[in-house]
Design a protein around this motif. Structure first.
Motif, PDB file in Angstrom:
ATOM      1  N   PHE A 507       0.844  -1.192   0.000  1.00 35.53           N
ATOM      2  CA  PHE A 507       0.000   0.000   0.000  1.00 35.53           C
ATOM      3  C   PHE A 507       0.881   1.245   0.000  1.00 35.53           C
ATOM      4  O   PHE A 507       1.784   1.383   0.820  1.00 35.53           O
ATOM      5  CB  PHE A 507      -0.928   0.021   1.212  1.00 35.53           C
ATOM      6  CG  PHE A 507      -1.898   1.167   1.180  1.00 35.53           C
ATOM      7  CD1 PHE A 507      -3.070   1.070   0.448  1.00 35.53           C
ATOM      8  CD2 PHE A 507      -1.628   2.360   1.853  1.00 35.53           C
ATOM      9  CE1 PHE A 507      -3.964   2.131   0.390  1.00 35.53           C
ATOM     10  CE2 PHE A 507      -2.525   3.427   1.799  1.00 35.53           C
ATOM     11  CZ  PHE A 507      -3.688   3.307   1.064  1.00 35.53           C
ATOM     12  N   ASP A 508       0.600   2.140  -0.921  1.00 33.85           N
ATOM     13  CA  ASP A 508       1.360   3.393  -1.025  1.00 33.85           C
ATOM     14  C   ASP A 508       0.533   4.518  -0.410  1.00 33.85           C
ATOM     15  O   ASP A 508      -0.490   4.930  -0.967  1.00 33.85           O
ATOM     16  CB  ASP A 508       1.644   3.674  -2.508  1.00 33.85           C
ATOM     17  CG  ASP A 508       2.206   5.081  -2.714  1.00 33.85           C
ATOM     18  OD1 ASP A 508       2.783   5.647  -1.755  1.00 33.85           O
ATOM     19  OD2 ASP A 508       2.063   5.591  -3.838  1.00 33.85           O
ATOM     20  N   LYS A 509       0.986   5.008   0.748  1.00 35.58           N
ATOM     21  CA  LYS A 509       0.219   6.044   1.449  1.00 35.58           C
ATOM     22  C   LYS A 509       0.192   7.350   0.670  1.00 35.58           C
ATOM     23  O   LYS A 509      -0.716   8.156   0.831  1.00 35.58           O
ATOM     24  CB  LYS A 509       0.787   6.273   2.855  1.00 35.58           C
ATOM     25  CG  LYS A 509       0.470   5.108   3.785  1.00 35.58           C
ATOM     26  CD  LYS A 509       0.899   5.364   5.221  1.00 35.58           C
ATOM     27  CE  LYS A 509       0.473   4.183   6.092  1.00 35.58           C
ATOM     28  NZ  LYS A 509       1.005   4.234   7.446  1.00 35.58           N
ATOM     29  N   GLY A 510       1.200   7.546  -0.181  1.00 33.32           N
ATOM     30  CA  GLY A 510       1.262   8.782  -0.975  1.00 33.32           C
ATOM     31  C   GLY A 510       0.088   8.897  -1.935  1.00 33.32           C
ATOM     32  O   GLY A 510      -0.526   9.965  -2.051  1.00 33.32           O
ATOM     33  N   THR A 511      -0.218   7.828  -2.627  1.00 31.70           N
ATOM     34  CA  THR A 511      -1.306   7.871  -3.616  1.00 31.70           C
ATOM     35  C   THR A 511      -2.587   7.220  -3.088  1.00 31.70           C
ATOM     36  O   THR A 511      -3.615   7.284  -3.744  1.00 31.70           O
ATOM     37  CB  THR A 511      -0.896   7.113  -4.897  1.00 31.70           C
ATOM     38  OG1 THR A 511      -0.611   5.755  -4.538  1.00 31.70           O
ATOM     39  CG2 THR A 511       0.329   7.729  -5.550  1.00 31.70           C
ATOM     40  N   ARG A 512      -2.491   6.593  -1.914  1.00 33.16           N
ATOM     41  CA  ARG A 512      -3.611   5.823  -1.349  1.00 33.16           C
ATOM     42  C   ARG A 512      -4.093   4.747  -2.317  1.00 33.16           C
ATOM     43  O   ARG A 512      -5.292   4.549  -2.519  1.00 33.16           O
ATOM     44  CB  ARG A 512      -4.765   6.736  -0.941  1.00 33.16           C
ATOM     45  CG  ARG A 512      -4.395   7.659   0.197  1.00 33.16           C
ATOM     46  CD  ARG A 512      -5.612   8.363   0.767  1.00 33.16           C
ATOM     47  NE  ARG A 512      -5.224   9.248   1.841  1.00 33.16           N
ATOM     48  CZ  ARG A 512      -5.496  10.549   1.889  1.00 33.16           C
ATOM     49  NH1 ARG A 512      -6.171  11.116   0.922  1.00 33.16           N
ATOM     50  NH2 ARG A 512      -5.113  11.275   2.913  1.00 33.16           N
ATOM     51  N   PHE A 513      -3.128   4.099  -2.941  1.00 38.35           N
ATOM     52  CA  PHE A 513      -3.421   2.965  -3.822  1.00 38.35           C
ATOM     53  C   PHE A 513      -2.491   1.805  -3.485  1.00 38.35           C
ATOM     54  O   PHE A 513      -1.363   2.030  -3.028  1.00 38.35           O
ATOM     55  CB  PHE A 513      -3.156   3.351  -5.292  1.00 38.35           C
ATOM     56  CG  PHE A 513      -4.298   4.046  -5.975  1.00 38.35           C
ATOM     57  CD1 PHE A 513      -5.461   3.351  -6.302  1.00 38.35           C
ATOM     58  CD2 PHE A 513      -4.197   5.395  -6.324  1.00 38.35           C
ATOM     59  CE1 PHE A 513      -6.498   3.997  -6.959  1.00 38.35           C
ATOM     60  CE2 PHE A 513      -5.239   6.038  -6.975  1.00 38.35           C
ATOM     61  CZ  PHE A 513      -6.395   5.336  -7.298  1.00 38.35           C
ATOM     62  N   MET A 559      -5.466   4.349   4.731  1.00 42.80           N
ATOM     63  CA  MET A 559      -5.915   5.473   3.897  1.00 42.80           C
ATOM     64  C   MET A 559      -5.953   6.777   4.682  1.00 42.80           C
ATOM     65  O   MET A 559      -6.189   7.838   4.110  1.00 42.80           O
ATOM     66  CB  MET A 559      -7.316   5.187   3.348  1.00 42.80           C
ATOM     67  CG  MET A 559      -7.325   4.030   2.367  1.00 42.80           C
ATOM     68  SD  MET A 559      -7.995   4.487   0.792  1.00 42.80           S
ATOM     69  CE  MET A 559      -8.029   2.909  -0.034  1.00 42.80           C
ATOM     70  N   GLY A 560      -5.793   6.670   6.025  1.00 43.50           N
ATOM     71  CA  GLY A 560      -5.778   7.878   6.844  1.00 43.50           C
ATOM     72  C   GLY A 560      -7.100   8.149   7.537  1.00 43.50           C
ATOM     73  O   GLY A 560      -7.362   9.274   7.964  1.00 43.50           O
ATOM     74  N   GLY A 561      -7.967   7.142   7.614  1.00 49.15           N
ATOM     75  CA  GLY A 561      -9.230   7.304   8.340  1.00 49.15           C
ATOM     76  C   GLY A 561     -10.433   7.139   7.433  1.00 49.15           C
ATOM     77  O   GLY A 561     -10.306   6.948   6.215  1.00 49.15           O
ATOM     78  N   GLU A 562     -11.612   7.210   8.052  1.00 47.48           N
ATOM     79  CA  GLU A 562     -12.846   6.944   7.309  1.00 47.48           C
ATOM     80  C   GLU A 562     -13.092   7.957   6.195  1.00 47.48           C
ATOM     81  O   GLU A 562     -13.559   7.599   5.121  1.00 47.48           O
ATOM     82  CB  GLU A 562     -14.040   6.944   8.267  1.00 47.48           C
ATOM     83  CG  GLU A 562     -14.114   5.678   9.116  1.00 47.48           C
ATOM     84  CD  GLU A 562     -15.255   5.710  10.111  1.00 47.48           C
ATOM     85  OE1 GLU A 562     -15.838   6.799  10.332  1.00 47.48           O
ATOM     86  OE2 GLU A 562     -15.559   4.647  10.676  1.00 47.48           O
ATOM     87  N   LYS A 563     -12.786   9.227   6.465  1.00 49.03           N
ATOM     88  CA  LYS A 563     -13.112  10.256   5.479  1.00 49.03           C
ATOM     89  C   LYS A 563     -12.357  10.043   4.162  1.00 49.03           C
ATOM     90  O   LYS A 563     -12.980   9.934   3.105  1.00 49.03           O
ATOM     91  CB  LYS A 563     -12.855  11.644   6.070  1.00 49.03           C
ATOM     92  CG  LYS A 563     -13.436  12.769   5.255  1.00 49.03           C
ATOM     93  CD  LYS A 563     -13.459  14.078   6.064  1.00 49.03           C
ATOM     94  CE  LYS A 563     -13.881  15.243   5.192  1.00 49.03           C
ATOM     95  NZ  LYS A 563     -12.821  15.655   4.248  1.00 49.03           N
TER      96      LYS A 563
END
Ligand code: CA
Length: 761
Positions: A507-513, A559-563
């Motif tokens: 998982f790439d946190k930069g692109t969230r993919f 992904m950094g949370g639900e939002k």
């Protein structure tokens, strides 16, 4: 005037009663086997053929519009028939084996499949699972077919005073026929296959006619012989000519066996014996009604009922029963691995990559007795080949990826399916977790990288590496659950619990993919989330990013949370359907099927993303799941020949619909939960095999009310966005109040969300 009016009214009422009586159809009568048959190589609207067959039958029959050997054997757009084929084909891409065809003509005896073909019309065609009828216009001849598990009856009605021909086409790639004219009997075998068989593979057949043959013509490799009764060659067959006067009908009884000619005769005697066409047909219909009747539905439109029971029919065709009953009544099978006759069950023709998702969970819920036999069959596959199957037809085939046999086995065992040796299956699953196999689809390709680094690198020459990493990670979750249930050593349990987290490594946190990752830890670059294949399988990162079935909570965190998670989900449907096909060198049909649906990057036509609309429930917006699954059911599943939206794939795309129409879906097999969606009907009843009933009631349901306002489970208010399998099989009633606006409260508490590994354990 008045009298006449009353008379008309009476007639109208009487007619209305008749019509409503006619509308009470049995489940099997709703099935439309022509759904999905309007497909072609470039565009799959299902890629199905009308399988005239029993549930999990060994032999299917299909009318044939194309050449032998063509995976698209029946295309709705065609207007000529050239055969009625005995088929074992699970998918046009995998193709057929042990096939042969029957055909009927009059006049000049023509064998060539293109020259013998006849005009036909769907308007004079009847297609059901248990009965098929076609009118061959060129010959004024009607052919009817009704199946048993390993046999079939044909009824052929020739025109009066015709010179009637029966064609037996044993097909190419080596075959044999022998005719006994006075007995009206033909025996032979067909060897055609598309791989996955050992040396010496044969499908032996026996055909018995109720009329003797007046003349026998034998075909061998393009030449007809009138002076012999048998032939062996690359392509053999026979034309049997009848001297019919008066009774213009010929009845055939046909059976086959992968074991021997003698066994084919035995299959015919056991399944048909002295019974006639109509008796076999009513038995076949009764069996379909019995199996389809495990779910009763009320409400909905006629088309929705047809789509529902057709989806159930598709879900009950595969895997194919590959076993037979010998003289002593013992269960035996021809082994497609070692070529010997072995004891016990065997099932085949299945891509677990597709079917682990919803088909096998459907069996575990509604047909646990079949699930038990299938698990026993897996034990035999492992004993005979040393490996669990991943794509079998009939032996191991090199197709797709993953190690999803683990999911199928763990889900069945954890749901209480017994009657097979789970320890053998656990050994087999453990072996998969440590070794790559003889084919890339068997065992785990790239397993050493995966076990050492926690992912398969992008730059080490193992293709589809992110897809493999994600599936192995999920499969390891199922092994972890199974290992705990079997009280395996704690080291083992911990090992799989750790490996189940490996999805995080790609998982790439930069692109969230999800994104390809090199051996040195850097991400693959340049990166296009819409690039199909390459690091992914038959999809792109838009689809595979969601393939963390067992830990959506963990994915939300990444992904950094639900939002941001919800924004990403929404963007799947709103992003333009761009794509990069360079890995495949052409626009594969799955890409086209995504493009034409006008649903952004959402690609329901292929399996990786089919569970994704249910993930809104994990981020506490279940109303979006409700809206999306109803939109997909309404838009992508229609009662028409082009009514599916991609390869149906051995029941998977259909099982998605069956579950979704009931109102829930097994997002994570192995978790013991189903995620709630939005039921399609006002009432659905699952008649469980333990005698209990689970009822889903949604009284005010209609097309404009897809949202769940309130819910009660067994009379108690129910706020959760999931159902628990162990509770469901006790029977009960889930009552849902449907409404036309989303309920923004229901399902929003932290406790309401479905299972995730990192949250619940
Ligand atoms: Ca597919």
């Amino acid at each position: 005037m008045r009298k006449q009016y009353l008379g008309t009214l009476f007639c109208f009422l009487f007619f209305s009663i008749l019509v409503s009586a006619q509308q009470v159809r049995t489940p099997a009568e709703w099935v439309n086997p022509l759904i999905g048959t309007d497909s072609r190589y470039e565009l799959s609207n299902g890629n199905t053929y009308p399988a005239i067959a029993m549930p999990w039958g060994m032999n299917f029959w299909t009318p044939q519009t194309n050449n032998m050997g063509n995976g698209w054997c029946y295309q709705y757009s065609a207007s000529k028939l050239r055969g009625f084929k005995l088929t074992h084909q699970p998918s046009p891409w995998i193709n057929d084996y042990g096939a042969f065809a029957i055909f009927a003509t009059t006049g000049k005896p023509i064998f060539d499949e293109q020259k013998r073909e006849s005009w036909f019309s769907h308007k004079a065609e009847v297609a059901t699972p248990y009965y098929y009828k076609a009118y061959l216009a060129d010959y004024n001849t009607t052919v009817e077919i009704t199946p048993t598990v390993r046999s079939a009856c044909f009824r052929i009605s020739y025109p009066e005073k015709s010179r009637a021909n029966l064609i037996v086409d044993a097909f190419f790639k080596n075959s044999y026929v022998k005719v006994y004219p006075n007995e009206g009997k033909i025996v032979g075998y067909s060897c055609n296959n598309s791989g996955g068989v050992p040396e010496g593979f044969k499908n032996y057949f026996v055909i018995i006619s109720d009329k003797p043959f007046e003349e026998v013509l034998i075909h061998k490799d393009g030449i007809m012989y009138g002076d012999r009764s048998e032939a062996v060659g690359f392509h053999t067959g026979a034309i049997l000519r009848f001297a019919l006067d008066g009774v213009q009908q010929v009845n055939l009884k046909i059976a086959s066996s992968f074991i021997s000619e003698e066994q084919a005769e035995l299959n015919l005697q056991r399944e048909i014996g002295n019974k006639g066409f109509d008796e076999i047909c009513s038995e076949a219909k009764a069996e379909w009604d019995r199996q389809l009747g495990r779910i009763a539905i009320e409400g909905g439109t006629d088309d929705q009922r047809s789509v529902f029971y057709t989806a159930m029919y598709r879900a009950l065709l595969f895997p194919r029963s590959f076993y037979e009953f010998d003289k002593q009544g013992e269960i035996v099978h021809y082994s497609p691995f070692n070529g010997k006759v072995e004891k016990g069950y065997l099932f085949t023709d299945n891509g677990f990559w597709d079917t682990f998702r919803a088909v096998f969970p459907f069996f575990a819920l509604v047909y646990p007795e079949m699930s038990s036999k299938m698990m026993a069959g897996l034990v035999n596959t492992y004993h005979e080949s040393g490996w669990l199957p991943e794509w079998a037809s009939p032996g191991h085939r090199d197709c797709m990826i993953g190690s999803n046999s683990a999911s199928i086995i763990a889900d069945a065992y954890l749901k209480g399916i017994r009657g097979y040796d789970i320890n053998v299956l656990f050994d087999a699953v453990l072996k998969n977790s440590e070794q790559s196999g003889p084919l890339s689809s068997v065992g785990r390709l790239g397993v050493d990288y995966y076990n050492q680094l926690g992912y398969i690198p992008y730059d080490v020459g193992v293709d589809e590496n992110v897809a493999r990493t994600l599936e192995y990670s999920y499969d390891d979750f199922t092994i972890w659950r199974l290992a705990k249930a079997l009280n395996r050593p704690s080291e083992e349990i911990t090992r799989f619990a750790e490996r189940a987290k490996n999805y995080k490594n790609v998982f790439d946190k930069g692109t969230r993919f999800m994104r390809g990752r090199n051996q040195d830890g850097t991400f693959q670059s340049p990166f296009r989330p819409d690039k199909w294949g390459d690091a992914f399988t038959e999809g792109c990162s838009w689809h595979w990013t969601w393939c963390v079935f067992h830990d959506i909570h963990g994915l939300v965190d990444l992904m950094g949370g639900e939002k941001p998670f919800l924004e990403k989900m929404d963007s799947v449907f709103s992003a333009p359907p761009t794509f990069d096909y360079s890995y495949y060198r052409s626009q594969i049909h799955e890409i086209t099927e995504m493009l034409i649906m006008n649903m952004g990057q959402y690609a329901h036509g292929n399996q990786p993303i089919q569970h994704m609309p249910y993930l809104y429930a994990f981020a506490r917006q279940p109303w979006k799941t409700q809206q999306k699954v109803r939109e997909i059911m309404d838009k992508l599943y229609l009662n028409q020949p082009d009514g599916l939206c991609g390869d149906e794939d051995n029941g998977q795309t259909s099982a998605w619909y069956v579950f979704s129409a009931l109102g829930f879906y097994p997002v994570c097999p192995g978790s013991g939960e189903y995620v709630l969606g939005s039921p399609l009907f006002k009432k659905s009843t699952i008649n469980l095999s333990n005698g209990q009933k689970f009822i889903i009631e949604a009284e005010k349901n209609d097309r404009n009310r897809p949202y769940i306002g309130k819910a009660w489970l067994n009379g108690k208010a129910y706020s959760k966005s999931y159902l628990v399998h162990d509770e469901l099989i006790k029977g009960g009633i889930l009552r849902l109040e449907m409404q036309d606006t989303p309920s923004l409260q229901r399902g929003t508490n932290k406790d309401d969300v479905p299972y995730s590994m990192s949250k619940n354990n």
